[in-house]
Write a protein that holds these residues in place. Structure first.
Motif, PDB file in Angstrom:
ATOM      1  N   GLU A 144       0.827  -1.205   0.000  1.00 10.13           N
ATOM      2  CA  GLU A 144       0.000   0.000   0.000  1.00 10.13           C
ATOM      3  C   GLU A 144       0.864   1.260   0.000  1.00 10.13           C
ATOM      4  N   PHE A 145       0.232   2.362  -0.416  1.00  9.85           N
ATOM      5  CA  PHE A 145       0.952   3.628  -0.512  1.00  9.85           C
ATOM      6  C   PHE A 145       0.141   4.740   0.139  1.00  9.85           C
ATOM      7  N   ARG A 146       0.869   5.663   0.797  1.00 11.63           N
ATOM      8  CA  ARG A 146       0.240   6.858   1.347  1.00 11.63           C
ATOM      9  C   ARG A 146       1.135   8.066   1.069  1.00 11.63           C
ATOM     10  N   CYS A 147       0.488   9.193   0.849  1.00 14.13           N
ATOM     11  CA  CYS A 147       1.195  10.456   0.649  1.00 14.13           C
ATOM     12  C   CYS A 147       0.690  11.468   1.666  1.00 14.13           C
ATOM     13  N   ARG A 148       1.606  12.125   2.349  1.00 10.37           N
ATOM     14  CA  ARG A 148       1.266  13.125   3.355  1.00 10.37           C
ATOM     15  C   ARG A 148       2.270  14.278   3.280  1.00 10.37           C
ATOM     16  N   PRO A 149       1.870  15.491   3.686  1.00 14.95           N
ATOM     17  CA  PRO A 149       2.866  16.563   3.809  1.00 14.95           C
ATOM     18  C   PRO A 149       4.003  16.084   4.715  1.00 14.95           C
ATOM     19  N   TYR A 150       5.218  16.353   4.323  1.00 14.47           N
ATOM     20  CA  TYR A 150       6.408  15.793   4.975  1.00 14.47           C
ATOM     21  C   TYR A 150       6.399  15.976   6.483  1.00 14.47           C
ATOM     22  N   GLU A 151       6.209  17.214   6.949  1.00  7.05           N
ATOM     23  CA  GLU A 151       6.327  17.495   8.370  1.00  7.05           C
ATOM     24  C   GLU A 151       5.218  16.855   9.193  1.00  7.05           C
ATOM     25  N   GLN A 152       4.092  16.506   8.561  1.00  9.30           N
ATOM     26  CA  GLN A 152       2.957  15.958   9.286  1.00  9.30           C
ATOM     27  C   GLN A 152       3.097  14.476   9.615  1.00  9.30           C
ATOM     28  N   CYS A 153       4.131  13.827   9.105  1.00  5.69           N
ATOM     29  CA  CYS A 153       4.313  12.403   9.397  1.00  5.69           C
ATOM     30  C   CYS A 153       5.646  12.116  10.074  1.00  5.69           C
ATOM     31  N   LEU A 154       6.276  13.147  10.635  1.00 10.13           N
ATOM     32  CA  LEU A 154       7.526  12.958  11.372  1.00 10.13           C
ATOM     33  C   LEU A 154       7.194  12.974  12.864  1.00 10.13           C
ATOM     34  N   SER A 155       7.247  11.806  13.479  1.00 14.05           N
ATOM     35  CA  SER A 155       6.723  11.650  14.841  1.00 14.05           C
ATOM     36  C   SER A 155       7.742  11.966  15.920  1.00 14.05           C
ATOM     37  N   ASN A 156       9.009  11.715  15.637  1.00 16.97           N
ATOM     38  CA  ASN A 156      10.006  11.855  16.680  1.00 16.97           C
ATOM     39  C   ASN A 156      11.392  11.901  16.052  1.00 16.97           C
ATOM     40  N   ILE A 157      12.425  11.841  16.885  1.00 11.17           N
ATOM     41  CA  ILE A 157      13.803  11.857  16.399  1.00 11.17           C
ATOM     42  C   ILE A 157      14.555  10.730  17.077  1.00 11.17           C
ATOM     43  N   ALA A 158      15.315   9.981  16.300  1.00  9.24           N
ATOM     44  CA  ALA A 158      16.135   8.890  16.822  1.00  9.24           C
ATOM     45  C   ALA A 158      17.515   9.014  16.200  1.00  9.24           C
ATOM     46  N   VAL A 159      18.346   8.003  16.404  1.00  7.85           N
ATOM     47  CA  VAL A 159      19.707   8.098  15.894  1.00  7.85           C
ATOM     48  C   VAL A 159      20.155   6.779  15.286  1.00  7.85           C
ATOM     49  N   THR A 160      20.828   6.896  14.155  1.00  8.58           N
ATOM     50  CA  THR A 160      21.593   5.783  13.588  1.00  8.58           C
ATOM     51  C   THR A 160      23.041   6.239  13.699  1.00  8.58           C
ATOM     52  N   HIS A 161      23.580   6.826  12.647  1.00  8.65           N
ATOM     53  CA  HIS A 161      24.894   7.458  12.739  1.00  8.65           C
ATOM     54  C   HIS A 161      24.751   8.971  12.902  1.00  8.65           C
ATOM     55  N   ALA A 162      23.519   9.444  12.830  1.00  6.31           N
ATOM     56  CA  ALA A 162      23.233  10.874  13.003  1.00  6.31           C
ATOM     57  C   ALA A 162      21.772  11.005  13.401  1.00  6.31           C
ATOM     58  N   PRO A 163      21.376  12.134  14.009  1.00  6.70           N
ATOM     59  CA  PRO A 163      19.959  12.315  14.364  1.00  6.70           C
ATOM     60  C   PRO A 163      19.068  12.277  13.128  1.00  6.70           C
ATOM     61  N   ARG A 164      18.045  11.445  13.178  1.00  5.25           N
ATOM     62  CA  ARG A 164      17.149  11.285  12.035  1.00  5.25           C
ATOM     63  C   ARG A 164      15.701  11.324  12.520  1.00  5.25           C
ATOM     64  N   TYR A 165      14.832  11.733  11.612  1.00  4.82           N
ATOM     65  CA  TYR A 165      13.408  11.736  11.925  1.00  4.82           C
ATOM     66  C   TYR A 165      12.859  10.310  11.927  1.00  4.82           C
ATOM     67  N   LEU A 166      11.832  10.095  12.741  1.00  5.41           N
ATOM     68  CA  LEU A 166      11.065   8.862  12.686  1.00  5.41           C
ATOM     69  C   LEU A 166       9.754   9.151  11.966  1.00  5.41           C
ATOM     70  N   ILE A 167       9.401   8.279  11.057  1.00  2.00           N
ATOM     71  CA  ILE A 167       8.210   8.459  10.233  1.00  2.00           C
ATOM     72  C   ILE A 167       7.061   7.629  10.798  1.00  2.00           C
ATOM     73  N   ASP A 168       5.888   8.234  10.862  1.00  5.71           N
ATOM     74  CA  ASP A 168       4.664   7.521  11.230  1.00  5.71           C
ATOM     75  C   ASP A 168       3.550   8.077  10.352  1.00  5.71           C
ATOM     76  N   MET A 169       3.167   7.317   9.367  1.00  3.23           N
ATOM     77  CA  MET A 169       2.167   7.784   8.413  1.00  3.23           C
ATOM     78  C   MET A 169       0.764   7.811   8.995  1.00  3.23           C
ATOM     79  N   ASN A 170       0.601   7.328  10.233  1.00  8.92           N
ATOM     80  CA  ASN A 170      -0.718   7.336  10.873  1.00  8.92           C
ATOM     81  C   ASN A 170      -0.960   8.577  11.726  1.00  8.92           C
ATOM     82  N   LEU A 171       0.020   9.462  11.831  1.00  9.52           N
ATOM     83  CA  LEU A 171      -0.134  10.620  12.709  1.00  9.52           C
ATOM     84  C   LEU A 171      -1.364  11.452  12.363  1.00  9.52           C
ATOM     85  N   ALA A 172      -1.603  11.625  11.088  1.00 15.06           N
ATOM     86  CA  ALA A 172      -2.736  12.454  10.666  1.00 15.06           C
ATOM     87  C   ALA A 172      -4.069  11.823  11.054  1.00 15.06           C
ATOM     88  N   ASP A 173      -4.064  10.504  11.273  1.00 17.60           N
ATOM     89  CA  ASP A 173      -5.313   9.798  11.568  1.00 17.60           C
ATOM     90  C   ASP A 173      -5.533   9.562  13.059  1.00 17.60           C
TER      91      ASP A 173
END
Length: 381
Positions: free
Chosen positions: A144-173
């Motif tokens: 399945e596919f979903r499209c959302r405005p970028y900032e509206q699906c960034l739920s938090n911040i985590a780290v791999t080798h650098a700080p990165r956004y966490l994506i949650d496409m359900n935030l709007a719902d």
């Protein structure tokens, strides 16, 4: 459902930036319509060939997303010629009409969450002002596919080798806040900050949020970007450090964490987390670093009426460095004081301020309540 406009307009790299302010919302609406059409195209295609989509890797998905956008573009005001894939070179992956972008993310799992791009956005295309997330969930019965405005699906911040956004496409719902709402900042404001400002803003948010919740948590992957002190790439044991390193860290702990002299059982937690966060140093016996050796009756020529905790002798042994640091604080100490003593406390950082905070803790400890710290320091000169 298609959006009907009273007046057609054209989106090109040359004229978009000069649209009237009243047209800005209209262009955003057209971009949203464009992305809804692409989402429908992709979901219809997935229904027709599920196995092909399940096998797609990230690069292949970017090319499929590009084809979807170009196929539906004639139904919009976007020109096929102005839609291009720039993945691997810039952020976001696809640029459309110069000022619009699409970031493509995919996961093999049956979930609408994933790790996103770096918060720094160092490769962001300068002209791109509006971005949509195109998310491919390739696991499950049907991709399945979903499209959302970028900032509206960034739920938090985590780290791999650098700080990165966490994506949650359900935030709007589900009604949960995105990371920018949590930080009380607009995405377009945050993204324009410099790298150091971004890191510090995020670090302060997590520090204050955890303090408000009474949690013993610190963002170990984010030191203060404005100071020269940074966390080592290697994690080390406190006992393996040089004598000078041990003394410096121990003195800073005695400044930052007055609770080390308190009666609570968990009084070493904040200091242990800080040492790991600031210096990548861990200690399996932090209590012994301050209190090993039992109680003492005399310290530095001063004899007490009853035996005192060993931590008071540790304070005596570090008194010179403590006084020096409080009189000549570096940027790292100033920042740590603000983080652990409270907002803007670094502005009043001084020996008397520390005496006051320490005395409050002494007064709460039955073993130390009769000790006047400031007077004791005078006797220890």
């Amino acid at each position: 459902m298609a959006i009907i406009y009273n007046k057609p307009f054209s989106l090109t790299q040359n004229n978009l930036i000069s649209v009237r302010p009243s047209d800005v919302t209209q262009t955003d609406m057209e971009f949203a319509h464009f992305m809804r059409l692409a989402e429908s195209w992709l979901n219809d295609a997935s229904e027709s060939d599920r196995q092909m989509f399940r096998k797609c890797n990230g690069t292949e998905m970017e090319h499929i997303a590009l084809k979807a956008l170009k196929d539906v573009a004639p139904q919009t005001s976007f020109s096929v010629d102005n839609i291009k894939l720039v993945s691997g070179l810039h952020f976001p992956d696809i640029q459309a009409a110069g000022h619009f972008g699409v970031e493509v993310k995919s996961t093999k799992s049956d979930t609408w969450t994933s790790t996103g791009s770096s918060i720094v956005e160092s490769t962001r295309i300068p002209d791109v002002s509006r971005i949509y997330m195109l998310f491919a969930k390739l696991g499950g019965k049907t991709p399945e596919f979903r499209c959302r405005p970028y900032e509206q699906c960034l739920s938090n911040i985590a780290v791999t080798h650098a700080p990165r956004y966490l994506i949650d496409m359900n935030l709007a719902d589900n009604g949960e806040k995105n990371i920018f709402e949590k930080m009380s900042v607009e995405y377009d404001t945050f993204r324009m900050l410099g790298e150091k400002e971004k890191i510090n803003s995020v670090r302060k948010y997590y520090m204050h949020a955890n303090r408000a919740k009474g949690k013993y948590e610190m963002p170990w992957w984010m030191g203060d970007a404005n100071t020269e002190v940074s966390s080592s790439i290697m994690i080390r044991f406190f006992n393996d450090l040089s004598m000078n390193e041990k003394s410096d860290i121990r003195a800073r702990m005695l400044i930052l964490f007055p609770e080390l002299f308190g009666p609570k059982q968990d009084k070493y937690k904040r200091a242990a987390l800080w040492m790991c966060s600031r210096y990548s140093v861990i200690c399996s016996n932090l209590r012994d670093t301050f209190s090993a050796g039992g109680k003492v009756e005399e310290i530095g020529g001063v004899r007490f009426k009853c035996k005192m905790p060993q931590v008071l002798k540790t304070l005596y042994q570090n008194r010179g460095l403590i006084k020096y640091l409080l009189s000549n604080p570096d940027e790292a100490l100033m920042q740590d004081v603000e983080d652990h003593w409270g907002e803007n406390e670094s502005q009043s950082l001084c020996l008397d301020k520390w005496f006051g905070l320490m005395q409050q803790v002494f007064d709460e400890n039955n073993e130390l309540k009769d000790v006047g710290l400031k007077e004791l320091f005078v006797l220890w000169q």
